[in-house]
Design a protein around this motif. Structure first.
Motif, PDB file in Angstrom:
ATOM      1  N   HIS A 107       0.821  -1.205   0.000  1.00  0.00           N
ATOM      2  CA  HIS A 107       0.000   0.000   0.000  1.00  0.00           C
ATOM      3  C   HIS A 107       0.859   1.260   0.000  1.00  0.00           C
ATOM      4  N   SER A 108       2.057   1.135  -0.533  1.00  0.00           N
ATOM      5  CA  SER A 108       2.978   2.270  -0.649  1.00  0.00           C
ATOM      6  C   SER A 108       3.548   2.279  -2.058  1.00  0.00           C
ATOM      7  N   SER A 109       4.150   3.388  -2.439  1.00  0.00           N
ATOM      8  CA  SER A 109       4.771   3.465  -3.759  1.00  0.00           C
ATOM      9  C   SER A 109       6.024   4.323  -3.697  1.00  0.00           C
ATOM     10  N   VAL A 110       7.004   3.937  -4.504  1.00  0.00           N
ATOM     11  CA  VAL A 110       8.248   4.694  -4.663  1.00  0.00           C
ATOM     12  C   VAL A 110       8.372   5.016  -6.142  1.00  0.00           C
ATOM     13  N   GLY A 111       8.175   6.266  -6.499  1.00  0.00           N
ATOM     14  CA  GLY A 111       8.165   6.655  -7.901  1.00  0.00           C
ATOM     15  C   GLY A 111       9.164   7.749  -8.208  1.00  0.00           C
ATOM     16  N   ALA A 112       9.501   7.881  -9.471  1.00  0.00           N
ATOM     17  CA  ALA A 112      10.402   8.934  -9.929  1.00  0.00           C
ATOM     18  C   ALA A 112       9.945   9.409 -11.299  1.00  0.00           C
ATOM     19  N   ARG A 172      -2.649   2.218  11.145  1.00  0.00           N
ATOM     20  CA  ARG A 172      -1.805   2.684  10.049  1.00  0.00           C
ATOM     21  C   ARG A 172      -1.635   4.196  10.092  1.00  0.00           C
ATOM     22  N   ALA A 173      -0.463   4.627   9.648  1.00  0.00           N
ATOM     23  CA  ALA A 173      -0.186   6.044   9.459  1.00  0.00           C
ATOM     24  C   ALA A 173       0.212   6.262   8.004  1.00  0.00           C
ATOM     25  N   ALA A 174      -0.193   7.376   7.438  1.00  0.00           N
ATOM     26  CA  ALA A 174       0.085   7.659   6.034  1.00  0.00           C
ATOM     27  C   ALA A 174       0.928   8.929   5.902  1.00  0.00           C
ATOM     28  N   VAL A 215      11.430  12.696  -7.156  1.00  0.00           N
ATOM     29  CA  VAL A 215      11.073  11.474  -6.442  1.00  0.00           C
ATOM     30  C   VAL A 215       9.803  11.718  -5.639  1.00  0.00           C
ATOM     31  N   GLU A 216       8.852  10.795  -5.756  1.00  0.00           N
ATOM     32  CA  GLU A 216       7.562  10.933  -5.083  1.00  0.00           C
ATOM     33  C   GLU A 216       7.271   9.647  -4.312  1.00  0.00           C
ATOM     34  N   LEU A 217       7.071   9.773  -3.017  1.00  0.00           N
ATOM     35  CA  LEU A 217       6.827   8.626  -2.145  1.00  0.00           C
ATOM     36  C   LEU A 217       5.444   8.738  -1.523  1.00  0.00           C
ATOM     37  N   ALA A 218       4.678   7.665  -1.596  1.00  0.00           N
ATOM     38  CA  ALA A 218       3.402   7.559  -0.895  1.00  0.00           C
ATOM     39  C   ALA A 218       3.527   6.372   0.053  1.00  0.00           C
ATOM     40  N   VAL A 219       3.424   6.632   1.347  1.00  0.00           N
ATOM     41  CA  VAL A 219       3.786   5.624   2.333  1.00  0.00           C
ATOM     42  C   VAL A 219       2.627   5.325   3.275  1.00  0.00           C
ATOM     43  N   GLN A 220       2.347   4.035   3.445  1.00  0.00           N
ATOM     44  CA  GLN A 220       1.533   3.563   4.558  1.00  0.00           C
ATOM     45  C   GLN A 220       2.440   2.756   5.472  1.00  0.00           C
ATOM     46  N   ALA A 221       2.387   3.053   6.756  1.00  0.00           N
ATOM     47  CA  ALA A 221       3.177   2.320   7.738  1.00  0.00           C
ATOM     48  C   ALA A 221       2.240   1.727   8.778  1.00  0.00           C
ATOM     49  N   VAL A 222       2.527   0.488   9.185  1.00  0.00           N
ATOM     50  CA  VAL A 222       1.695  -0.234  10.145  1.00  0.00           C
ATOM     51  C   VAL A 222       2.395  -0.225  11.494  1.00  0.00           C
ATOM     52  N   GLN A 223       1.634   0.073  12.538  1.00  0.00           N
ATOM     53  CA  GLN A 223       2.207   0.116  13.877  1.00  0.00           C
ATOM     54  C   GLN A 223       2.735  -1.265  14.271  1.00  0.00           C
ATOM     55  N   GLY A 224       3.992  -1.324  14.720  1.00  0.00           N
ATOM     56  CA  GLY A 224       4.582  -2.578  15.144  1.00  0.00           C
ATOM     57  C   GLY A 224       5.655  -3.065  14.189  1.00  0.00           C
ATOM     58  N   GLU A 225       6.269  -4.180  14.564  1.00  0.00           N
ATOM     59  CA  GLU A 225       7.376  -4.737  13.790  1.00  0.00           C
ATOM     60  C   GLU A 225       6.916  -5.536  12.587  1.00  0.00           C
ATOM     61  N   ALA A 226       5.708  -6.142  12.661  1.00  0.00           N
ATOM     62  CA  ALA A 226       5.266  -7.060  11.605  1.00  0.00           C
ATOM     63  C   ALA A 226       4.007  -6.548  10.935  1.00  0.00           C
ATOM     64  N   LEU A 227       3.838  -6.901   9.647  1.00  0.00           N
ATOM     65  CA  LEU A 227       2.654  -6.533   8.900  1.00  0.00           C
ATOM     66  C   LEU A 227       1.580  -7.594   9.061  1.00  0.00           C
ATOM     67  N   PRO A 228       0.297  -7.247   8.903  1.00  0.00           N
ATOM     68  CA  PRO A 228      -0.758  -8.256   8.924  1.00  0.00           C
ATOM     69  C   PRO A 228      -0.588  -9.232   7.770  1.00  0.00           C
ATOM     70  N   THR A 229      -1.010 -10.484   7.977  1.00  0.00           N
ATOM     71  CA  THR A 229      -0.803 -11.501   6.956  1.00  0.00           C
ATOM     72  C   THR A 229      -1.861 -11.474   5.867  1.00  0.00           C
ATOM     73  N   ALA A 230      -3.003 -10.851   6.108  1.00  0.00           N
ATOM     74  CA  ALA A 230      -4.079 -10.835   5.108  1.00  0.00           C
ATOM     75  C   ALA A 230      -3.806  -9.788   4.047  1.00  0.00           C
TER      76      ALA A 230
END
Length: 272
Positions: free
Chosen positions: A103-108, A222-224, A257-272
């Motif tokens: 749910h994130s992107s790294v673009g240029a 999540r934080a965006a 460079v254009e970054l769109a970031v979603q970060a999930v609280q904690g060390e691990a991402l959800p498995t679904a």
């Protein structure tokens, strides 16, 4: 005709079906209208000349107000009204946040032939954000697999992976590590960090905007964020340049460079 406006989020998305209330200077409601699916508002009714207050509300967003001056024609252009998510000015809780590549992107973006742009992205990346109680001590660490570059053209991507550009065999990873943070607004910062690209390490600042925090369907939080910067290829020893007629470079020397970031609280991402 009448009053026209666009309702958008801070990252440019339309806020569908926002409610727009217009009051005169005495506080009396003059009209109430709902934005369409594209976030556009048009009252379709001429208003008496004079100043009005425009109040925009939408579920999940903090209300916003703007002033509109209706001219003798009975029309007013409010322009774009930007809504922030409810509570969006509150910072994410301190702790570790893991970047979610799905749910994130790294673009240029690079200029092509001096008249248009070529868009690319990296598809394999990861990272973490460590938010400290003292925000200035927060850190960002990210890594990108250089060979995951994708511009939608196989021949161009092969050239970008070659020694003329990324040289992915010798330099398989692009890394960024922050070392400072400077506030530039209530929800904006300049992130100071070191970018390692093509075997060269240079200080690079990211202009970062915080877009809000909220729950996800898997029980997480999540934080965006959105971040941008500009890089010069020459700063990272990528000197390839084919010159076409009139002395114009085939590929621009500057990358946006254009970054769109979603970060999930904690060390691990959800498995679904």
């Amino acid at each position: 005709m009448g009053l026209r406006a666009q309702v958008r989020t801070r990252d440019g998305w339309a806020v569908r079906h926002a409610v727009v209330t217009v009051t005169d200077m005495s506080g009396a409601q003059v009209l109430r209208v709902t934005a369409d699916g594209d976030g556009a508002v048009s009252t379709g009714t001429d208003l008496a000349p004079g100043p009005y207050t425009v109040i925009v509300t939408a579920m999940g967003y903090a209300p916003a107000a703007a002033t509109a001056l209706v001219t003798a024609s009975g029309r007013a252009e409010v322009g774009t009204v930007v809504l922030a998510r409810q509570g969006g000015s509150e910072l994410p809780p301190p702790g570790t946040w893991s970047l979610d590549p799905a749910h994130s992107s790294v673009g240029a973006v690079a200029q092509h032939l001096g008249i248009s742009s070529v868009y690319g992205r990296f598809t394999d990346f990861g990272g973490r954000i460590d938010i400290a109680p003292d925000l200035s001590r927060s850190r960002v660490d990210a890594v990108i697999r250089a060979a995951s570059v994708d511009t939608g053209n196989g021949l161009r991507d092969k050239h970008l992976k070659s020694p003329d550009f990324l040289d992915v065999e010798r330099y398989p990873e692009i890394t960024y590590r922050s070392h400072g943070l400077t506030p530039s607004g209530p929800d904006r910062w300049t992130v100071h960090g070191s970018l390692s690209l093509h075997g060269v390490v240079r200080d690079v600042d990211l202009e970062l905007a915080y877009l809000g925090t909220g729950p996800d369907p898997w029980g997480g939080v999540r934080a965006a964020f959105r971040a941008t910067t500009e890089l010069r290829r020459e700063d990272f020893a990528m000197h390839y340049n084919q010159v076409v007629q009139a002395g114009i470079s085939a590929i621009g020397t500057t990358l946006r460079v254009e970054l769109a970031v979603q970060a999930v609280q904690g060390e691990a991402l959800p498995t679904a």
